[in-house]
Design a protein around this motif. Structure first.
Motif, PDB file in Angstrom:
ATOM      1  N   SER A   1       3.497   5.998  -5.604  1.00 39.26           N
ATOM      2  CA  SER A   1       3.759   5.893  -7.052  1.00 39.26           C
ATOM      3  C   SER A   1       2.303   6.541  -6.955  1.00 39.26           C
TER       4      SER A   1
ATOM      5  N   GLN B   1       1.058  -1.264  -0.238  1.00 38.70           N
ATOM      6  CA  GLN B   1      -0.131  -0.579   0.530  1.00 38.70           C
ATOM      7  C   GLN B   1       0.907   1.105  -0.229  1.00 38.70           C
TER       8      GLN B   1
ATOM      9  N   GLU C   1       2.339   1.764  -3.226  1.00 41.93           N
ATOM     10  CA  GLU C   1       1.045   2.084  -4.473  1.00 41.93           C
ATOM     11  C   GLU C   1       1.098   3.891  -3.741  1.00 41.93           C
TER      12      GLU C   1
END
Length: 457
Positions: free
Chosen positions: A247, A241, A244
């Motif tokens: 990102s 997580q 992510e």
């Protein structure tokens, strides 16, 4: 009739809209190249209503993007904390399991020692039982010998062979003594065996207890290893997580940089000097510390006291990066920062990046009047940026100004470099007492804080 009324309402609404508003209702600004050229600083349409609307669109989009970035960073911090906590739990459980392993090894040594003792006792018991068997065999042998002859048994023959009464007594006593000794030897051996069997039983009971203790420890250890594995799996999920979100943050920051690049400064020159944002204002509180009459404490900007509603101007050519509005009159301790990514307690405010005298500066202005902060976008020296108010953490009308040195450069550097840097709200100089570590006057390099009163007069 109802349908006609609806059509009339729509027509009336359209008639009340200006041409630019109708355009805005239809145009979604997908052709950014057109709008950038059409509304560039040196374009004849730069100050048109439609370009104002386009800049407002960019500002709103930047605010939304910046808000999303802030939310993602907050989630990143929370997940990072959860990740650290999960890893810490996994580490703690692994350490506890290792401690149990030490206890288990100790029990294993003790159990092995008991097994060795039990084996030794078993050998001793078997040896003593063999002695008892030998003694019993000797007695039985005598009995068989006595029964296998017509004569009396050897002991009786021995007694009857006495030649006098005294000899008879002596022989009888001797035979009795020998038989008594056999009996005592047998009883002693049986006693030894009983004692050995009791010791063996105790050792067996101790071994059972140790076996149970070890089983309990091994179960606990297995449970701890299971928890360690669980939290490591949780940590992996949090890590996924976290990666992510990182990102997404990078993607949003790229989007933010792209939006920032749409603020076109082409044609704008670098100012020769920094001008006062509030000409003629008096200094009510200087930079770094409040005066003793104000109670002392860290003060990171200069307070320019002037009448409520007085115009505030840009000190140099540059760009407004943040425009935050929405706070009414404040009071001491009011944390309002408006809408649009403002600094807490600053009330209605703007954050700027300007170029003057061959350098690039960051400028923050706090406590503006509600509804007065200028929109995000290019700004010229002396151009209106807001009005003096008392919003946020404020007890009277004044303009609080903070000044940051960002390094040598000009307008081109702002457009091509500084707009893309990952600056915090404080231009990476921090707040509170920590910010006193980033003072230019102490030899700290860019970015660092300057005293506004030394530059604005």
């Amino acid at each position: 009739m109802k349908r006609i009324s609806i059509l009339l309402c729509i027509l009336f609404a359209l008639l009340c809209l200006s041409p630019s508003e109708i355009l805005l209702a239809e145009d979604n600004y997908e052709d950014s190249d057109y709008w950038l050229t059409h509304c560039s600083y040196d374009s004849e349409y730069h100050d048109s209503e439609e370009c104002d609307a386009y800049r407002q669109y960019l500002e709103d989009k930047k605010k939304n993007t910046n808000s999303t970035i802030s939310e993602l960073k907050a989630r990143k911090e929370n997940i990072g904390a959860d990740l650290d906590e999960a890893l810490e739990y996994a580490k703690d459980y692994a350490n506890l399991a290792a401690q149990y392993e030490s206890e288990i090894q100790t029990l294993r040594v003790q159990i092995k020692d008991l097994n060795d003792q039990i084996d030794q006792l078993t050998l001793e018991i078997e040896s003593n039982r063999a002695l008892v068997e030998a003694l019993n065999e000797r007695v039985l042998s005598r009995m068989r010998n006595a029964q296998g002859t017509m004569h009396f048994n050897p002991q009786l023959d021995f007694i009857l062979g006495s030649k006098s009464f005294d000899e008879l007594n002596r022989r009888s006593y001797g035979v009795q003594a020998i038989m008594q000794k056999d009996k005592e030897d047998r009883n002693e051996l049986l006693g030894v065996i009983k004692k050995l069997e009791e010791d063996e039983k105790k050792l067996e009971e101790s071994k059972v207890k140790l076996d149970e203790d070890m089983r309990v420890l091994e179960d606990k250890q297995a449970e701890l290893y299971a928890w360690e594995e669980y939290y490591r799996a949780v940590a992996q999920e949090f890590q996924a997580q976290y990666d992510e979100i990182m990102s997404q943050i990078e993607e949003m920051q790229a989007s933010y940089a792209e939006l920032a690049s749409m603020i076109n400064l082409t044609g704008m020159g670098t100012s020769a000097y920094l001008a006062s944002p509030v000409p003629g204002a008096g200094l009510s509180a200087g930079t770094w510390y409040y005066p003793a009459s104000f109670g002392g404490g860290v003060h990171l900007g200069a307070d320019f006291a002037v009448g409520r509603g007085t115009n505030i101007y840009s000190p140099a050519n540059g760009v407004i990066l943040v425009s935050s509005d929405g706070c009414g009159d404040g009071w001491l301790g009011n944390s309002c920062s408006g809408n649009g990514g403002g600094v807490a307690y600053g009330g209605n405010q703007i954050t700027m990046m300007v170029a003057a005298d061959g350098n690039v500066y960051g400028v923050i202005m706090f406590h503006m009047l509600y509804g007065s902060p200028a929109a995000v976008g290019p700004i010229e020296q002396g151009q209106y940026v807001g009005r003096v108010g008392s919003s946020g953490n404020s007890t009277g009308a004044h303009c609080h100004v903070e000044l940051f040195y960002l390094g040598p450069g000009d307008i081109t550097d702002i457009q091509e470099d500084y707009m893309y840097r990952s600056y915090s709200q404080s231009f990476n100089c921090g707040w509170g007492s920590y910010a006193l570590n980033r003072l230019c006057e102490n030899g700290v390099g860019a970015p660092c804080r300057l005293k506004p009163e030394n530059y604005f007069g």
